[in-house]
Design a protein around this motif. Structure first.
Motif, PDB file in Angstrom:
ATOM      1  N   SER A 144       1.498  -4.783  18.068  1.00  0.00           N
ATOM      2  CA  SER A 144       0.721  -3.682  17.499  1.00  0.00           C
ATOM      3  C   SER A 144       1.647  -2.585  16.980  1.00  0.00           C
ATOM      4  O   SER A 144       2.707  -2.322  17.549  1.00  0.00           O
ATOM      5  CB  SER A 144      -0.202  -3.087  18.564  1.00  0.00           C
ATOM      6  N   TYR A 145       1.226  -1.953  15.900  1.00  0.00           N
ATOM      7  CA  TYR A 145       1.949  -0.778  15.425  1.00  0.00           C
ATOM      8  C   TYR A 145       1.005   0.126  14.641  1.00  0.00           C
ATOM      9  O   TYR A 145      -0.099  -0.273  14.266  1.00  0.00           O
ATOM     10  CB  TYR A 145       3.168  -1.160  14.582  1.00  0.00           C
ATOM     11  N   ARG A 146       1.474   1.345  14.414  1.00  0.00           N
ATOM     12  CA  ARG A 146       0.701   2.357  13.693  1.00  0.00           C
ATOM     13  C   ARG A 146       1.563   2.874  12.554  1.00  0.00           C
ATOM     14  O   ARG A 146       2.764   3.059  12.708  1.00  0.00           O
ATOM     15  CB  ARG A 146       0.344   3.491  14.652  1.00  0.00           C
ATOM     16  N   GLU A 147       0.944   3.124  11.394  1.00  0.00           N
ATOM     17  CA  GLU A 147       1.704   3.599  10.239  1.00  0.00           C
ATOM     18  C   GLU A 147       0.842   4.559   9.414  1.00  0.00           C
ATOM     19  O   GLU A 147      -0.375   4.385   9.311  1.00  0.00           O
ATOM     20  CB  GLU A 147       2.143   2.409   9.375  1.00  0.00           C
ATOM     21  N   SER A 148       1.493   5.561   8.821  1.00  0.00           N
ATOM     22  CA  SER A 148       0.792   6.584   8.036  1.00  0.00           C
ATOM     23  C   SER A 148       1.151   6.464   6.560  1.00  0.00           C
ATOM     24  O   SER A 148       2.306   6.212   6.211  1.00  0.00           O
ATOM     25  CB  SER A 148       1.157   7.984   8.536  1.00  0.00           C
ATOM     26  N   ILE A 200      -3.852   8.318   5.181  1.00  0.00           N
ATOM     27  CA  ILE A 200      -4.415   7.103   5.783  1.00  0.00           C
ATOM     28  C   ILE A 200      -3.592   6.721   7.017  1.00  0.00           C
ATOM     29  O   ILE A 200      -2.365   6.609   6.941  1.00  0.00           O
ATOM     30  CB  ILE A 200      -4.432   5.942   4.775  1.00  0.00           C
ATOM     31  N   GLU A 201      -4.291   6.552   8.142  1.00  0.00           N
ATOM     32  CA  GLU A 201      -3.674   6.071   9.375  1.00  0.00           C
ATOM     33  C   GLU A 201      -4.087   4.609   9.565  1.00  0.00           C
ATOM     34  O   GLU A 201      -5.282   4.294   9.570  1.00  0.00           O
ATOM     35  CB  GLU A 201      -4.151   6.890  10.578  1.00  0.00           C
ATOM     36  N   VAL A 202      -3.100   3.749   9.716  1.00  0.00           N
ATOM     37  CA  VAL A 202      -3.373   2.322   9.868  1.00  0.00           C
ATOM     38  C   VAL A 202      -2.940   1.867  11.262  1.00  0.00           C
ATOM     39  O   VAL A 202      -1.843   2.190  11.724  1.00  0.00           O
ATOM     40  CB  VAL A 202      -2.632   1.502   8.793  1.00  0.00           C
ATOM     41  N   PHE A 203      -3.820   1.140  11.920  1.00  0.00           N
ATOM     42  CA  PHE A 203      -3.565   0.605  13.256  1.00  0.00           C
ATOM     43  C   PHE A 203      -3.588  -0.917  13.148  1.00  0.00           C
ATOM     44  O   PHE A 203      -4.652  -1.508  12.924  1.00  0.00           O
ATOM     45  CB  PHE A 203      -4.631   1.105  14.237  1.00  0.00           C
ATOM     46  N   VAL A 204      -2.422  -1.527  13.290  1.00  0.00           N
ATOM     47  CA  VAL A 204      -2.281  -2.953  13.019  1.00  0.00           C
ATOM     48  C   VAL A 204      -2.132  -3.714  14.338  1.00  0.00           C
ATOM     49  O   VAL A 204      -1.336  -3.335  15.204  1.00  0.00           O
ATOM     50  CB  VAL A 204      -1.071  -3.226  12.109  1.00  0.00           C
ATOM     51  N   HIS A 205      -2.888  -4.803  14.477  1.00  0.00           N
ATOM     52  CA  HIS A 205      -2.882  -5.608  15.698  1.00  0.00           C
ATOM     53  C   HIS A 205      -2.889  -7.087  15.345  1.00  0.00           C
ATOM     54  O   HIS A 205      -3.370  -7.487  14.278  1.00  0.00           O
ATOM     55  CB  HIS A 205      -4.132  -5.322  16.547  1.00  0.00           C
ATOM     56  N   PHE A 233      -6.313  -6.456  11.497  1.00  0.00           N
ATOM     57  CA  PHE A 233      -5.956  -7.584  12.357  1.00  0.00           C
ATOM     58  C   PHE A 233      -5.202  -8.606  11.506  1.00  0.00           C
ATOM     59  O   PHE A 233      -5.698  -9.037  10.461  1.00  0.00           O
ATOM     60  CB  PHE A 233      -7.195  -8.226  12.968  1.00  0.00           C
ATOM     61  N   ASP A 234      -4.000  -8.961  11.986  1.00  0.00           N
ATOM     62  CA  ASP A 234      -3.157  -9.887  11.234  1.00  0.00           C
ATOM     63  C   ASP A 234      -2.383 -10.730  12.246  1.00  0.00           C
ATOM     64  O   ASP A 234      -1.545 -10.222  12.984  1.00  0.00           O
ATOM     65  CB  ASP A 234      -2.190  -9.103  10.343  1.00  0.00           C
TER      66      ASP A 234
END
Length: 237
Positions: free
Chosen positions: A54-58, A66-71, A47-48
């Motif tokens: 929102s986005y997703r990055e590997s 590592i899968e990152v889910f950013v919101h 959370f930022d």
């Protein structure tokens, strides 16, 4: 790839490397459920408030995929809504189960929000939706029964299995899933039915025996009026 670090240590170090200064973070997924395999990754929710959406990055880091889910603090609500509408609450599940790494005071109310949504279950299917799903299951079952082309039968069976699992779960107001989460969702609902479901399709895949699948489909449709073809209409004015 370098040697894997212990998941919590790797996740904490990863955040310090790539997302230092974020408002909150948690580690989720199979590693925190004790279900990790040799190919499991780390699922990290960030959370930022500074990110616009929102986005997703590997990543490949610290020996892990590592899968990152950013919101940010409004975009996650949009994802909650989308997951709720499709009855596949992946982000709610990650946040509810996840281990907080940073920002406990920030994440605690979001975890509570996610858990309440999970506990409530998806919206109730309307009578018209059930009727529509009965028709599509009937249509696919007819294709399955009538086909004598083995390659086609396999893919028809795959479609039928997804339709049946969705029907059983949604008519019982349970969350659905895809891929491995189909079986997990069914087991959470009813382990006995899940065993019957797996046995029926396994019997077809291994022995080309369609009878158990046909019987299973008829049993799940029966309380809702059985197969549906005659009289079905959609979009007629």
């Amino acid at each position: 790839m370098c040697e894997r670090k212990e998941p919590l240590k790797a996740a904490t170090q990863f955040i310090n490397m790539y997302f230092q200064g974020c408002d909150a973070a948690l580690l989720a997924g199979s590693v925190i459920r004790g279900e990790a395999t040799a190919t499991s990754d780390l699922d990290i929710v960030i959370f930022d408030c500074s990110v616009p959406s929102s986005y997703r990055e590997s990543f490949l880091a610290l020996g892990w995929p590592i899968e990152v889910f950013v919101h940010n603090f409004s975009s996650y609500k949009q994802v909650f809504k989308s997951d709720y509408e499709r009855a596949r609450p992946s982000i709610q599940r990650m946040i509810s189960e996840g281990i907080i790494l940073e920002g406990e005071e920030i994440i605690d109310p979001i975890k509570k929000e996610a858990k309440e949504m999970l506990d409530d279950g998806p919206e109730v299917w309307s009578t018209e939706t059930i009727r529509l799903k009965r028709y599509f299951i009937t249509d696919t079952l007819d294709d399955f029964i009538g086909s004598s082309n083995r390659p086609e039968e396999i893919f028809i069976a795959n479609t039928l299995a997804e339709l049946v699992s969705e029907f059983v779960l949604r008519t019982n107001r349970k969350w659905i899933g895809s891929s491995k989460w189909i079986v997990r969702a069914l087991e959470q609902y009813d382990p006995t039915f899940t065993a019957q479901f797996i046995e029926a399709f396994d019997s077809f895949y291994k022995h080309d025996d369609k009878n158990k699948v046909i019987k299973l489909v008829d049993e799940i449709l029966q309380p809702f009026g059985g197969r549906l073809f005659k009289g079905f209409s959609m979009g007629k004015r």
